[in-house]
Design a protein around this motif. Structure first.
Motif, PDB file in Angstrom:
ATOM      1  N   ASP A 281       0.761  -1.159  -0.157  1.00 41.26           N
ATOM      2  CA  ASP A 281      -0.015   0.079  -0.056  1.00 41.26           C
ATOM      3  C   ASP A 281       0.813   1.153  -0.154  1.00 41.26           C
ATOM      4  O   ASP A 281       0.777   1.859   0.798  1.00 41.26           O
ATOM      5  N   ASP A 282       1.833   1.573  -0.874  1.00 40.94           N
ATOM      6  CA  ASP A 282       2.712   2.385  -1.148  1.00 40.94           C
ATOM      7  C   ASP A 282       3.057   2.698  -2.712  1.00 40.94           C
ATOM      8  O   ASP A 282       2.500   1.951  -3.381  1.00 40.94           O
ATOM      9  N   ASP A 283       4.046   3.524  -2.883  1.00 37.20           N
ATOM     10  CA  ASP A 283       4.469   3.797  -4.296  1.00 37.20           C
ATOM     11  C   ASP A 283       4.963   2.867  -5.403  1.00 37.20           C
ATOM     12  O   ASP A 283       5.203   2.777  -6.338  1.00 37.20           O
ATOM     13  N   SER A 284       5.197   1.383  -4.284  1.00 34.75           N
ATOM     14  CA  SER A 284       5.845   0.151  -5.254  1.00 34.75           C
ATOM     15  C   SER A 284       4.775  -0.252  -5.705  1.00 34.75           C
ATOM     16  O   SER A 284       5.123  -1.438  -6.641  1.00 34.75           O
ATOM     17  N   HIS A 285       3.259  -0.245  -5.509  1.00 37.96           N
ATOM     18  CA  HIS A 285       2.336  -0.760  -5.984  1.00 37.96           C
ATOM     19  C   HIS A 285       2.413  -0.791  -7.350  1.00 37.96           C
ATOM     20  O   HIS A 285       2.311   0.442  -7.923  1.00 37.96           O
ATOM     21  N   PRO A 286       1.951  -1.756  -8.199  1.00 40.39           N
ATOM     22  CA  PRO A 286       1.728  -1.497  -9.766  1.00 40.39           C
ATOM     23  C   PRO A 286       0.635  -0.729  -9.898  1.00 40.39           C
ATOM     24  O   PRO A 286      -0.299  -0.574  -9.437  1.00 40.39           O
ATOM     25  N   ALA A 287       1.034   0.240 -10.992  1.00 39.69           N
ATOM     26  CA  ALA A 287      -0.071   1.121 -11.559  1.00 39.69           C
ATOM     27  C   ALA A 287      -0.669   0.931 -12.906  1.00 39.69           C
ATOM     28  O   ALA A 287      -1.680   1.472 -13.290  1.00 39.69           O
ATOM     29  N   GLU A 288       0.092   0.093 -13.613  1.00 36.58           N
ATOM     30  CA  GLU A 288      -0.400  -0.275 -14.827  1.00 36.58           C
ATOM     31  C   GLU A 288       0.238  -1.683 -15.458  1.00 36.58           C
ATOM     32  O   GLU A 288       1.058  -1.787 -15.088  1.00 36.58           O
ATOM     33  N   ILE A 289      -0.715  -2.492 -15.990  1.00 38.14           N
ATOM     34  CA  ILE A 289      -0.228  -3.709 -16.580  1.00 38.14           C
ATOM     35  C   ILE A 289      -0.664  -3.650 -18.245  1.00 38.14           C
ATOM     36  O   ILE A 289      -1.906  -3.089 -18.545  1.00 38.14           O
ATOM     37  N   ARG A 290      -0.103  -4.344 -18.856  1.00 37.56           N
ATOM     38  CA  ARG A 290      -0.373  -4.575 -20.305  1.00 37.56           C
ATOM     39  C   ARG A 290      -0.271  -6.170 -20.483  1.00 37.56           C
ATOM     40  O   ARG A 290       0.423  -6.916 -20.176  1.00 37.56           O
ATOM     41  N   LEU A 291      -1.579  -6.905 -21.148  1.00 36.77           N
ATOM     42  CA  LEU A 291      -1.588  -8.087 -21.182  1.00 36.77           C
ATOM     43  C   LEU A 291      -1.323  -8.433 -22.773  1.00 36.77           C
ATOM     44  O   LEU A 291      -2.072  -8.011 -23.431  1.00 36.77           O
ATOM     45  N   TYR A 292      -0.555  -9.615 -22.918  1.00 41.07           N
ATOM     46  CA  TYR A 292      -0.234 -10.398 -24.154  1.00 41.07           C
ATOM     47  C   TYR A 292      -0.503 -11.737 -24.277  1.00 41.07           C
ATOM     48  O   TYR A 292      -0.369 -12.282 -23.070  1.00 41.07           O
ATOM     49  N   LYS A 293      -1.012 -12.037 -25.346  1.00 42.35           N
ATOM     50  CA  LYS A 293      -1.067 -13.793 -25.273  1.00 42.35           C
ATOM     51  C   LYS A 293      -0.395 -14.210 -26.445  1.00 42.35           C
ATOM     52  O   LYS A 293      -0.281 -13.778 -27.552  1.00 42.35           O
ATOM     53  N   ASN A 294      -0.136 -15.593 -25.997  1.00 41.74           N
ATOM     54  CA  ASN A 294       0.525 -16.591 -27.007  1.00 41.74           C
ATOM     55  C   ASN A 294       1.934 -16.041 -27.698  1.00 41.74           C
ATOM     56  O   ASN A 294       2.013 -16.297 -28.663  1.00 41.74           O
ATOM     57  N   ILE A 295       2.640 -15.335 -27.044  1.00 43.95           N
ATOM     58  CA  ILE A 295       3.905 -14.749 -27.506  1.00 43.95           C
ATOM     59  C   ILE A 295       5.016 -15.498 -26.313  1.00 43.95           C
ATOM     60  O   ILE A 295       5.373 -14.868 -25.350  1.00 43.95           O
ATOM     61  N   PRO A 296       5.288 -16.747 -26.563  1.00 40.49           N
ATOM     62  CA  PRO A 296       6.346 -17.390 -25.653  1.00 40.49           C
ATOM     63  C   PRO A 296       7.566 -16.723 -25.573  1.00 40.49           C
ATOM     64  O   PRO A 296       8.131 -15.922 -26.975  1.00 40.49           O
ATOM     65  N   GLN A 297       8.433 -16.573 -24.501  1.00 37.39           N
ATOM     66  CA  GLN A 297       9.739 -15.871 -24.335  1.00 37.39           C
ATOM     67  C   GLN A 297       9.537 -14.513 -24.708  1.00 37.39           C
ATOM     68  O   GLN A 297      10.695 -13.890 -25.278  1.00 37.39           O
ATOM     69  N   MET A 298       8.740 -13.828 -24.254  1.00 34.51           N
ATOM     70  CA  MET A 298       8.550 -12.456 -24.679  1.00 34.51           C
ATOM     71  C   MET A 298       9.578 -11.630 -23.929  1.00 34.51           C
ATOM     72  O   MET A 298       9.860 -12.090 -22.743  1.00 34.51           O
ATOM     73  N   SER A 299      10.171 -10.717 -24.458  1.00 30.68           N
ATOM     74  CA  SER A 299      11.043  -9.769 -23.694  1.00 30.68           C
ATOM     75  C   SER A 299      10.589  -8.408 -23.512  1.00 30.68           C
ATOM     76  O   SER A 299       9.772  -7.980 -24.232  1.00 30.68           O
ATOM     77  N   PHE A 300      11.376  -7.565 -23.188  1.00 32.17           N
ATOM     78  CA  PHE A 300      10.857  -6.105 -22.917  1.00 32.17           C
ATOM     79  C   PHE A 300      11.094  -5.428 -24.528  1.00 32.17           C
ATOM     80  O   PHE A 300      10.352  -4.529 -24.571  1.00 32.17           O
ATOM     81  N   ASP A 301      11.813  -5.804 -25.171  1.00 26.55           N
ATOM     82  CA  ASP A 301      11.943  -5.458 -26.411  1.00 26.55           C
ATOM     83  C   ASP A 301      10.484  -5.571 -27.123  1.00 26.55           C
ATOM     84  O   ASP A 301      10.095  -4.736 -28.167  1.00 26.55           O
ATOM     85  N   ASP A 302       9.749  -6.528 -26.704  1.00 25.40           N
ATOM     86  CA  ASP A 302       8.521  -6.908 -27.541  1.00 25.40           C
ATOM     87  C   ASP A 302       7.495  -6.139 -27.034  1.00 25.40           C
ATOM     88  O   ASP A 302       6.279  -6.185 -27.272  1.00 25.40           O
ATOM     89  N   THR A 303       7.654  -5.323 -26.041  1.00 24.18           N
ATOM     90  CA  THR A 303       6.271  -4.683 -25.128  1.00 24.18           C
ATOM     91  C   THR A 303       6.097  -3.376 -25.855  1.00 24.18           C
ATOM     92  O   THR A 303       5.110  -2.627 -25.497  1.00 24.18           O
TER      93      THR A 303
END
Length: 209
Positions: A95-117
């Protein structure tokens, strides 16, 4: 409580204390994760990302969590042992600023990396702080009806240098996607002699016809 549910819809109203057992069953998809192959990128300690997928009745426990390392981002690559229809997601942190503020969902992309986001997600959510794991974010079910692999990108938190997650709950339905293939393979393995006879007959039959 009274201002929360006016008797319509089952969406977020169930998070009260109505049917905890049934609610726990709905959030049973963690059992369908191929945990050995689950990856969490940018976790500060190897293996911690696997710990936040846990039973419903452990969602408020604080002894297991994952924390980001180099910056606030985390990327979970979650393979299932079959096919999933994902209906909702809960993400709980501090319950502080370390709590996630945004998520993005992707499906069926195995081995996804930050480059793919950088690609367009299937769905994105702005989150509220939820230390008690009460807030469910409903997915667009049509987009998540046959998920063998789910990637969850936590792209930002509420301003802290690192992000901490205690619980990720996945609600939905599961089907044994590969059961039929396995059955056929084992049948063929036991029926080898018969197969050879069939193979020797088929070319002759084709030749005659």
């Amino acid at each position: 409580m009274s201002g929360h549910g006016h008797g319509h819809g089952h969406g977020c109203v169930c998070e009260a204390e109505h049917e905890p057992a049934e609610r726990g069953l709905e959030y049973g998809l963690y059992r369908r994760i191929d945990v050995e192959k689950l990856q969490c990128l940018n976790e500060s300690r190897d293996g911690d990302g696997k710990l936040v997928f846990k039973p419903w009745d452990q969602r408020k426990e604080r002894d297991k969590y994952v924390e980001s390392d180099a910056d606030e981002e985390l990327l979970f690559n979650i393979p299932f042992t079959g096919s999933v229809k994902l209906k909702g997601i809960i993400i709980s942190g501090e319950d502080d600023d370390s709590h996630p503020a945004e998520i993005r969902l992707y499906k069926n992309i195995p081995q996804m990396s930050f480059d793919d986001t950088g690609r367009e997600p299937e769905q994105a959510f702005r989150l509220n702080r939820d230390p008690l794991a009460e807030l469910e974010y409903p997915t667009k079910i049509a987009r998540f009806s046959s998920v063998q692999h789910l990637s969850i990108h936590i792209s930002k938190n509420f301003g802290s240098e690192s992000t901490r997650v205690y619980y990720i709950g996945l609600r939905g339905e599961f089907s044994e996607a590969y059961r039929h293939e396995v059955t056929i393979c084992s049948y063929e393995a036991t029926a080898n002699p018969a197969d050879h006879k069939v193979e020797s007959i088929i070319p002759q039959t084709n030749f005659i016809s």
